[in-house]
Design a protein around this motif. Structure first.
Motif, PDB file in Angstrom:
ATOM      1  N   PRO A 110      38.851 169.042  68.623  1.00  0.00           N
ATOM      2  CA  PRO A 110      37.977 169.945  69.544  1.00  0.00           C
ATOM      3  C   PRO A 110      38.726 171.098  70.178  1.00  0.00           C
ATOM      4  N   ILE A 111      40.007 170.906  70.507  1.00  0.00           N
ATOM      5  CA  ILE A 111      40.758 171.722  71.291  1.00  0.00           C
ATOM      6  C   ILE A 111      40.959 173.137  70.416  1.00  0.00           C
ATOM      7  N   SER A 112      41.546 172.752  69.288  1.00  0.00           N
ATOM      8  CA  SER A 112      41.988 173.965  68.410  1.00  0.00           C
ATOM      9  C   SER A 112      40.727 174.616  67.872  1.00  0.00           C
ATOM     10  N   ARG A 113      39.552 173.651  67.771  1.00  0.00           N
ATOM     11  CA  ARG A 113      38.116 174.641  67.507  1.00  0.00           C
ATOM     12  C   ARG A 113      37.717 175.610  68.446  1.00  0.00           C
ATOM     13  N   GLU A 114      37.752 175.123  69.721  1.00  0.00           N
ATOM     14  CA  GLU A 114      37.626 176.056  70.873  1.00  0.00           C
ATOM     15  C   GLU A 114      38.618 177.196  70.866  1.00  0.00           C
TER      16      GLU A 114
ATOM     17  N   LEU B 280      52.776 173.099  59.021  1.00  0.00           N
ATOM     18  CA  LEU B 280      51.786 173.561  60.247  1.00  0.00           C
ATOM     19  C   LEU B 280      50.814 172.737  60.726  1.00  0.00           C
ATOM     20  N   SER B 281      50.158 172.652  61.601  1.00  0.00           N
ATOM     21  CA  SER B 281      49.105 171.609  62.397  1.00  0.00           C
ATOM     22  C   SER B 281      47.931 172.190  61.721  1.00  0.00           C
ATOM     23  N   GLY B 282      46.851 171.248  61.787  1.00  0.00           N
ATOM     24  CA  GLY B 282      45.453 171.778  61.196  1.00  0.00           C
ATOM     25  C   GLY B 282      45.121 173.062  61.763  1.00  0.00           C
ATOM     26  N   GLY B 283      45.256 173.262  63.231  1.00  0.00           N
ATOM     27  CA  GLY B 283      44.592 174.589  63.951  1.00  0.00           C
ATOM     28  C   GLY B 283      45.562 175.650  63.418  1.00  0.00           C
ATOM     29  N   GLN B 284      46.949 175.579  63.133  1.00  0.00           N
ATOM     30  CA  GLN B 284      47.606 176.828  62.622  1.00  0.00           C
ATOM     31  C   GLN B 284      47.059 176.920  61.043  1.00  0.00           C
ATOM     32  N   GLN B 285      46.820 176.077  60.388  1.00  0.00           N
ATOM     33  CA  GLN B 285      46.690 176.087  58.943  1.00  0.00           C
ATOM     34  C   GLN B 285      45.371 176.939  58.902  1.00  0.00           C
TER      35      GLN B 285
ATOM     36  N   TYR C 143      36.867 185.417  52.699  1.00  0.00           N
ATOM     37  CA  TYR C 143      36.194 183.968  52.375  1.00  0.00           C
ATOM     38  C   TYR C 143      37.184 182.788  53.019  1.00  0.00           C
ATOM     39  N   VAL C 144      36.321 181.989  54.033  1.00  0.00           N
ATOM     40  CA  VAL C 144      37.114 180.978  54.665  1.00  0.00           C
ATOM     41  C   VAL C 144      36.488 179.762  54.399  1.00  0.00           C
ATOM     42  N   ILE C 145      37.039 178.662  54.020  1.00  0.00           N
ATOM     43  CA  ILE C 145      36.253 177.416  54.034  1.00  0.00           C
ATOM     44  C   ILE C 145      36.464 176.238  54.781  1.00  0.00           C
ATOM     45  N   GLN C 146      35.659 175.271  54.848  1.00  0.00           N
ATOM     46  CA  GLN C 146      36.290 174.032  55.924  1.00  0.00           C
ATOM     47  C   GLN C 146      37.332 173.428  55.347  1.00  0.00           C
ATOM     48  N   GLN C 147      37.581 173.169  54.253  1.00  0.00           N
ATOM     49  CA  GLN C 147      39.022 172.239  53.883  1.00  0.00           C
ATOM     50  C   GLN C 147      40.320 173.161  54.103  1.00  0.00           C
ATOM     51  N   ILE C 148      39.976 174.501  54.300  1.00  0.00           N
ATOM     52  CA  ILE C 148      40.976 175.423  54.418  1.00  0.00           C
ATOM     53  C   ILE C 148      41.398 175.940  53.146  1.00  0.00           C
ATOM     54  N   GLY C 149      42.041 174.923  52.143  1.00  0.00           N
ATOM     55  CA  GLY C 149      42.319 175.588  50.851  1.00  0.00           C
ATOM     56  C   GLY C 149      43.532 176.329  50.913  1.00  0.00           C
TER      57      GLY C 149
ATOM     58  N   PHE D 116      35.710 175.644  61.040  1.00  0.00           N
ATOM     59  CA  PHE D 116      36.564 174.881  62.305  1.00  0.00           C
ATOM     60  C   PHE D 116      35.810 173.464  62.264  1.00  0.00           C
ATOM     61  N   GLY D 117      35.056 173.253  61.335  1.00  0.00           N
ATOM     62  CA  GLY D 117      34.544 171.731  61.321  1.00  0.00           C
ATOM     63  C   GLY D 117      35.453 170.485  61.155  1.00  0.00           C
TER      64      GLY D 117
END
Lengths: 373, 207
Positions: A168-172, A136-141, A79-85, A163-164
């Motif tokens: 944009p770069i991390s998302r890609e 960590l950065s958002g993308g790493q998290q 289970y993966v959520i937008q807010q990472i958690g 990934f919402g």
């Protein structure tokens, strides 16, 4: 693998999901997409029983999930959520191995699994295993968020706009990683998003929802070629247009620039510029054909010598055609250090003006999407 | 003459008994009321009210019911300590980001695991600051316990006041004040120590 049989969910009279039938095959990547409030997240959460359906049944591998204890069920589903958690008080390794901990794996096996997953995501365990999420950065998290879902090797993973919230770069990057991961590990993934580009890029099958109902269920290719109705067409279309390569100058320019006739006097022109708060005006004739441009500096320098704007206008302006790709126009502006770029049609009629502000606005709409989406 | 060392230890013991019981009762209450906003208001209103009763009046009432000695003092300290502990437990747990709770549930934590692995560790620094406030207050209130026959540093203070003996007053008042300052400093160190590294920035923002 996951079968929805006539599933509905009502919340005090409000219908969130209406008679949903869906069959997700093993190893398939299915995205649920639709505007907010269309029931896609509710649909997802019914699979791991965070939300209980009002009617209907959901079967996983032929077994009705009502007959499985919710806690045991959730441990078998990623289970993966937008807010990472990610848990802020746990290290990266502890976060990744939460489910193995709940399943009471021995410590050595947990540790090995944590390191294996970090390696797989290209994050050196020596560096990252003992860091905390806040380091960590958002993308790493979110990469850790995905690894955490994979930790106990569940065959099925649910992802709710994972990934919402990323840039944009991390998302890609994460989309690409996820896609290759899914191919390699052969996971079944149900992925909720409101971003059509993301859905088309990742999915084997896209399920478009609106007001709790499935509007269309198709491969990305089919969806692009044969959208079921106008709603789907506009949903697909909007995302297609939202692409910097396809934008043309006409779409990004400012359509009504401040103009003057060549016969206008200098003082009058100055008053106009003051009122409109601009530092440059474009000079056009009665037909709307661009003659030149006058900047406040020229005006200031020449006001002793000349009377009419036509006498001092700069006739050698760099211009672009209205059908030029926006990117080329921006490259030109940046390359030649232009402050502005008049837009003309084939007959040199003035159509608009591209400024650095229009450039920023266009980039912003590509990066963050249109405000009114 | 009084043995100040013994009285100081007694004073600390009474305080710890009262605050310790308040932790044992208050933290579970603070957790249980997170389930219902209305009940939370009610419970915190009640503990709030208890704090408004003057300490002397509360001690007198408890003495009528429980007689003289250490017991009514410990009960009074417990009642005074409840508010900061219940409130901080409640606030600490309610303040946890809903996404963490959802992630925890979605991964298959039971209620107990959620509490033990997520809610308590994250709320602990906030709960500890409640304990610190409670402890410092309790050390002050314990000093009037002498009026209902309890032990502690109240005895030399009270006797000194009756005899106009400044030295005797100070022999009780100074250790009591030092005790309060020292426990405040010690507990604040403890609060920092139990705040996990990854959480330190966030915790200090919330308190």
């Amino acid at each position: 693998m996951v079968i929805f049989k006539a599933v509905s969910k009502h919340y005090n009279g409000h219908i969130a999901v209406k008679n949903l039938n869906l069959n997700v095959k093993e190893g398939e990547f299915v995205t649920l997409i639709g505007p907010s409030g269309c029931g896609k997240t509710t649909t997802l959460k019914m699979v791991n029983r965070l939300v209980e359906p009002t009617e209907g049944d959901i079967l996983i591998n032929g077994r009705n999930i009502r007959d499985t204890d919710p806690v045991a069920l959730r441990r078998q589903i990623g289970y993966v959520i937008q807010q990472i958690g990610l848990f802020p008080h746990m290290t990266v390794e502890e976060n990744i191995t939460v489910v193995p901990t709940l399943l009471e794996w021995p410590a050595t096996k947990r540790r090995a699994r944590g390191h294996e997953l970090l390696d797989m995501a290209g994050m050196d365990p020596v560096i990252y295993a003992n860091r905390y999420p806040s380091e960590l950065s958002g993308g790493q998290q979110q990469r850790i968020g995905v690894l955490r879902a994979l930790a106990a090797d569940p065959p099925l993973i649910l992802m709710d706009e994972p990934f919402g919230a990323l840039d944009p770069i991390s998302r890609e990057v994460l989309q690409d990683e996820l896609k290759s991961l899914q191919k390699r590990l052969h996971k079944t993934i149900i992925f909720v998003t409101h971003d059509m580009d993301e859905a088309l890029k990742l999915a084997d099958r896209v399920v478009v929802m609106r007001e709790g109902e499935v509007i269309q269920e198709a491969t990305p290719e089919e969806l692009l070629r044969k959208p079921a109705d106008d709603f789907v067409a506009s949903f697909v279309g909007k995302s297609r247009r939202n692409d910097s390569k396809l934008l043309i100058v006409e779409q990004v320019m400012q359509p009504n620039p401040v103009t003057v006739l060549p016969s206008v006097g200098l003082a009058q022109c100055l008053t106009l510029m003051k009122r409109k708060r601009v530092d440059t005006v474009l000079v056009v004739d009665e037909e709307g054909v661009l003659i030149g441009g006058v900047s406040i500096e020229t005006l200031d320098r020449e006001h002793q010598r000349a009377y009419r704007i036509g006498e001092i206008a700069d006739h050698n302006l760099v211009t672009v055609l209205n059908s030029t790709p926006a990117k080329d126009a921006f490259d030109l502006m940046v390359g030649d250090q232009l402050k502005y770029l008049p837009v003309v049609d084939e007959h040199r009629h003035l159509r608009g003006l591209v400024t650095r502000t229009s450039m920023v606005n266009a980039m912003a709409s590509v990066v963050w999407g249109d405000e009114n989406d | 003459m009084y043995n100040i060392w013994i009285l100081t230890v007694q004073h600390l013991g009474l305080t710890l008994a009262g605050v310790g019981l308040a932790i044992l009762i208050g933290v579970p209450i603070g957790y249980l009321i997170t389930g219902n906003r209305w009940v939370a208001q009610l419970v915190m209103g009640f503990t709030d009210m208890m704090q408004t009763i003057p300490a002397l009046a509360l001690l007198a009432l408890l003495m009528l019911w429980m007689g003289l000695g250490d017991t009514p003092l410990v009960v009074a300290l417990l009642m005074y300590s409840l508010l900061p502990i219940v409130r901080n437990s409640y606030v600490g747990i309610m303040g946890i980001d809903g996404a963490l709770i959802e992630a925890a549930k979605g991964m298959g934590m039971t209620r107990w695991q959620l509490l033990r692995m997520v809610q308590l560790p994250i709320a602990l620094p906030v709960i500890m600051s409640g304990v610190r406030v409670a402890t410092v207050t309790a050390i002050g209130i314990a000093a009037i316990g002498v009026l209902i026959g309890a032990g502690g540093l109240g005895a030399p203070i009270w006797r000194g006041m009756q005899q106009m003996n400044t030295a005797m007053i100070l022999s009780g008042a100074v250790p009591a004040a030092l005790l309060a300052v020292a426990s405040d400093a010690g507990l604040s160190k403890l609060e920092q120590a139990i705040t996990p590294r990854g959480f330190r920035n966030i915790a200090s923002q919330n308190t």
